[in-house]
Design a protein around this motif. Sequence first.
Motif, PDB file in Angstrom:
ATOM      1  N   ASN A 221       0.823  -1.208   0.000  1.00 26.99           N
ATOM      2  CA  ASN A 221       0.000   0.000   0.000  1.00 26.99           C
ATOM      3  C   ASN A 221       0.857   1.258   0.000  1.00 26.99           C
ATOM      4  O   ASN A 221       0.462   2.287  -0.538  1.00 26.99           O
ATOM      5  N   SER A 222       2.044   1.178   0.635  1.00 26.95           N
ATOM      6  CA  SER A 222       2.924   2.339   0.643  1.00 26.95           C
ATOM      7  C   SER A 222       4.359   1.910   0.892  1.00 26.95           C
ATOM      8  O   SER A 222       4.616   0.861   1.486  1.00 26.95           O
TER       9      SER A 222
ATOM     10  N   HIS B 131       2.396   6.542  -1.539  1.00 27.87           N
ATOM     11  CA  HIS B 131       1.182   5.833  -1.143  1.00 27.87           C
ATOM     12  C   HIS B 131       0.332   5.464  -2.353  1.00 27.87           C
ATOM     13  O   HIS B 131       0.246   6.232  -3.315  1.00 27.87           O
TER      14      HIS B 131
ATOM     15  N   PRO C 278      -3.131   7.898  -0.904  1.00 26.83           N
ATOM     16  CA  PRO C 278      -2.760   8.904   0.100  1.00 26.83           C
ATOM     17  C   PRO C 278      -4.000   9.547   0.699  1.00 26.83           C
ATOM     18  O   PRO C 278      -4.997   9.762   0.002  1.00 26.83           O
TER      19      PRO C 278
ATOM     20  N   GLY D  76       7.215   0.836   5.215  1.00 24.31           N
ATOM     21  CA  GLY D  76       6.002   0.993   4.423  1.00 24.31           C
ATOM     22  C   GLY D  76       4.845   0.240   5.045  1.00 24.31           C
ATOM     23  O   GLY D  76       4.904  -0.176   6.206  1.00 24.31           O
ATOM     24  N   THR D  77       3.774   0.055   4.264  1.00 26.79           N
ATOM     25  CA  THR D  77       2.582  -0.621   4.770  1.00 26.79           C
ATOM     26  C   THR D  77       2.090  -1.678   3.796  1.00 26.79           C
ATOM     27  O   THR D  77       2.274  -1.570   2.578  1.00 26.79           O
TER      28      THR D  77
ATOM     29  N   THR E 143      -4.599  -2.815   7.603  1.00 26.28           N
ATOM     30  CA  THR E 143      -3.281  -2.394   7.121  1.00 26.28           C
ATOM     31  C   THR E 143      -2.255  -2.574   8.232  1.00 26.28           C
ATOM     32  O   THR E 143      -2.533  -2.288   9.396  1.00 26.28           O
TER      33      THR E 143
END
Length: 422
Positions: free
Chosen positions: A158-159, A164, A167, A226-227, A326
Amino acid sequence: MSTFGQYFRVTTYGESHGKSVGAIVDGVPPGLKLTEDDIQPQMTRRRPGQSALTTPRDEKDRVEIQSGTEFGVTLGTPIGLRVMNQDQRPKDYGSSTMDMFPRPSHADWTYLEKYGVKASSGGGRSSARETIGRVAAGAIAEKYLTVAHGVEIVAFTNSVGPEHLFPPTREHPTPSTNPEFLDLIGKISRNEVDANLPIRCPDAEAGKRMASLIEEFRDKNDSIGGTVTCVIRNCPSGLGEPCFDKLEATLAHAMLSIPATKGFEIGSGFGGCSVPGSIHNDPFIKAPSTTDPLRPGVTRPRLTTKTNNSGGIQGGITNGAPIYFTVAFKPAATIGQAQQTATYDEANGVLEAKGRHDPCVIPRAVPIVESMAALVIMDAVLAQSARQAARTLLPPIQDVTIPVSMTHNNLTTSSEKPEEKA
């Protein structure tokens, strides 16, 4: 401890630079068709050396089933899983410099404080290599969930750093109100995620930006976090054990047990705090009737929600809508840059760490997140199945003074119609 789950119990073993790593899985239902071919795809997605954006450690991570199956069918007895370490290099950690320093933000010092002794190389059990057993066990859980309930679990990047996929904006402070995000989690598949290797972001352009950012940090001997977002579709309703083992609580427990994790949010998450209740609430609407899983041919009315800010869970119990959450991962702790720190003997010094490490753990974390999600859902399914099976042995509640909202006794077979009320 090294065991996760109550009904579907997984115990992992092994150190990063030991002879092997793996798991013992207890509670697998008997009669499930299972071979190494069912497990290996997720192992391959997790393994190191996939690209220039991951650690160059070359491990094939071939899984071997040691017990619990015969002729490709589970016996109901514990399943032993083993993966041999082939490219371990403990000598990378035996230099006079590396041996003197606990690595900044790593678990070297805390393991020593807890146990009074620690693995001399690679972080031992704190290494991400420990997750091999989780992924292998998760593949077994997922196989059962897919066959028995049609569950689909898909995670994606996701990021990465400031890049992102969705975002936050003033209009959509949380992705849960963003139609594009909701459309994505409603249909995204692993094939689509893996079409954008090595980053595993379902949007090609965003993936390129993320990959460039990782390359930038890699070339500076640095790292970036990140994610990972995960969605679970077709999950049965009624899962979760209030009050302390609510499903979002067990998911959070599972995800935050993964190495390098630093945050967890489900449904609208932290962004949902900026949304008024009049928008955040999920109104109920009528859904198609569903078949009772323990009573073939019996259907019952169903509700679903118009929106899904709750992320498929309300009161700690699944409501049948897609579950999505997440997980935040920090930058990998071991980097090649010289860092001012202290030795085990409390002397100031400079550490320039050796070894092979990911500049960003996110791409390889995707299958780990999926696997831990499968373990949580599998454990909850077995708990609820036991409860439902016990309930079916009791006669229906006939007391007319009980409100209809109290029970699901208003069941009908497909050949029966409810009596019309006067």
